[in-house]
Design an enzyme around this catalytic site. Structure first.
Site, PDB file in Angstrom:
ATOM      1  N   SER A 164      44.904  13.724  61.196  1.00  0.00           N
ATOM      2  CA  SER A 164      43.486  14.207  61.913  1.00  0.00           C
ATOM      3  C   SER A 164      42.258  14.234  60.941  1.00  0.00           C
ATOM      4  O   SER A 164      42.596  13.579  59.987  1.00  0.00           O
ATOM      5  CB  SER A 164      44.049  15.196  63.235  1.00  0.00           C
ATOM      6  OG  SER A 164      42.982  15.432  63.922  1.00  0.00           O
ATOM      7  N   ASP A 259      45.829   7.700  71.756  1.00  0.00           N
ATOM      8  CA  ASP A 259      44.953   8.841  71.250  1.00  0.00           C
ATOM      9  C   ASP A 259      43.090   8.202  71.170  1.00  0.00           C
ATOM     10  O   ASP A 259      43.293   7.540  70.901  1.00  0.00           O
ATOM     11  CB  ASP A 259      45.279   9.188  69.768  1.00  0.00           C
ATOM     12  CG  ASP A 259      44.503   9.795  68.982  1.00  0.00           C
ATOM     13  OD1 ASP A 259      43.731  10.105  68.593  1.00  0.00           O
ATOM     14  OD2 ASP A 259      44.588   9.972  67.519  1.00  0.00           O
ATOM     15  N   HIS A 291      47.671  11.680  70.518  1.00  0.00           N
ATOM     16  CA  HIS A 291      47.564  12.568  69.304  1.00  0.00           C
ATOM     17  C   HIS A 291      48.427  13.630  68.656  1.00  0.00           C
ATOM     18  O   HIS A 291      48.760  14.093  69.277  1.00  0.00           O
ATOM     19  CB  HIS A 291      45.930  13.094  68.955  1.00  0.00           C
ATOM     20  CG  HIS A 291      44.979  13.386  68.077  1.00  0.00           C
ATOM     21  ND1 HIS A 291      44.587  12.152  66.967  1.00  0.00           N
ATOM     22  CD2 HIS A 291      45.007  14.483  67.170  1.00  0.00           C
ATOM     23  CE1 HIS A 291      44.191  12.868  65.807  1.00  0.00           C
ATOM     24  NE2 HIS A 291      44.660  14.551  65.931  1.00  0.00           N
TER      25      HIS A 291
END
Length: 320
Positions: A164, A259, A291
């Site tokens: 991320s 995601d 995610h």
């Protein structure tokens, strides 16, 4: 009005929520901080070290069981996710993930604790991450401040990785390395797990998610108030005229089918190939996953496959 205020636009489990009224809630309270230890399941040791006094920066180091004390091991510098606002190397999720990865790949990990927004807005996290990378490079002659790196780290085989926001940081560190170099280490490759990239113009499935896009735009601006916008090269590599100077020869990208950042991972691969860079890039997509699923469901088969892929990527010979 109250119903809009409480309605969630983006729910990133265990990390943050973005509400439709623009509020951002970092879910810091649920994170369990764990001490360094000798993990009985993997025989991986960990300890916390100070990498810089000014600013005050620390990292958690992970060392596999040493079979051959004369063997030098690849070194992975890891940048945690959390939207530049939350999480740390000391949380249970990241501690356990690093233990598993170190055992699977037989590598050393330096997991970086950079400063976070809103107390420290970007670009502080980038600056801190580069400071720690320079600290790693200071061990090139075997006389650095950390014995684990002096004795066991192969600084000719250094990798950067992150998930991320941490994937965004790993990319930025590879760009900075390509532009400035860093005496003492050879950056062999980077691993980007569900990386946080964005842009002013929607791509792929983003076209149908205008409200979500506005929330993500706001999330970036809240972490970096001085940004030029969502086409800032720090957030959108497609706008970076120096993208072709990415300072490694191999890139591995993981995306997840469900995601909201999935298409950005694929797009990164496409534009990197067109940038004149000349290295090799691979994208691995996990079906039916969301995610950073691997952090919160590590026994999932897709999470196990991810570990194996990262280990293989690090340990393959670079013929480029």
């Amino acid at each position: 009005m109250e119903s809009t205020r409480s309605e969630v636009a983006i729910d990133c489990p265990h990390l943050f929520r973005i509400y439709k009224d623009g509020r951002i809630e970092g879910l810091k309270g649920i994170h369990v901080v764990v001490p360094p230890s000798l993990d009985p399941k993997t025989n991986v040791q960990s300890k916390d070290v100070v990498c810089s006094q000014e600013p005050n920066l620390s990292s958690r180091l992970f060392l596999p069981k040493i079979i051959n004390p004369n063997q030098k091991l690849p070194l992975l510098v890891y940048y945690h996710g959390g939207g530049f606002r939350t999480e740390s190397p000391f949380s249970a999720q990241y501690h356990n993930f690093c233990n598993k990865l170190v055992a699977a790949a037989n590598i050393i990990i330096v997991s970086v604790d950079y400063r976070k927004a809103p107390a420290h807005h970007l670009p502080v996290a980038y600056d801190d991450s580069w400071t720690v990378l320079k600290w790693v490079a200071s061990h090139v002659d075997g006389d650095g401040s950390e014995e684990w790196l002096n004795c066991y780290a192969d600084l000719k085989s250094v990798f950067l990785a992150g998930d991320s926001a941490g994937g965004n940081i790993a990319h930025r560190m590879a760009m900075k390395y390509g532009e400035e170099k860093l005496s003492g280490i050879n950056l062999a490759g980077i691993v980007l797990i569900h990386p946080y990239f964005w842009g002013r113009e929607p791509i792929g499935n983003e076209v149908r998610e205008s409200k979500v896009r506005l929330m993500i735009d706001g999330f970036w601006h809240s972490a970096y108030p001085a940004t030029s916008g969502c086409d800032d090269p720090l957030l959108n590599p497609a706008t970076d005229p120096k993208f072709g100077s990415l300072g490694c020869s191999r890139v591995l990208i993981f995306v997840a089918e469900k995601d909201f950042l999935r298409d950005r991972g694929w797009y990164y691969s496409e534009i990197l190939k067109k940038s004149g860079w000349g290295g090799s890039v691979e994208v691995v997509e996990a079906k039916e996953e969301n995610h950073v699923f691997h952090l919160f469901n590590p026994e999932n088969e897709n999470a196990k496959a991810m570990l194996k892929s990262v280990a293989s990527f690090i340990n393959q010979e670079d013929h480029s």
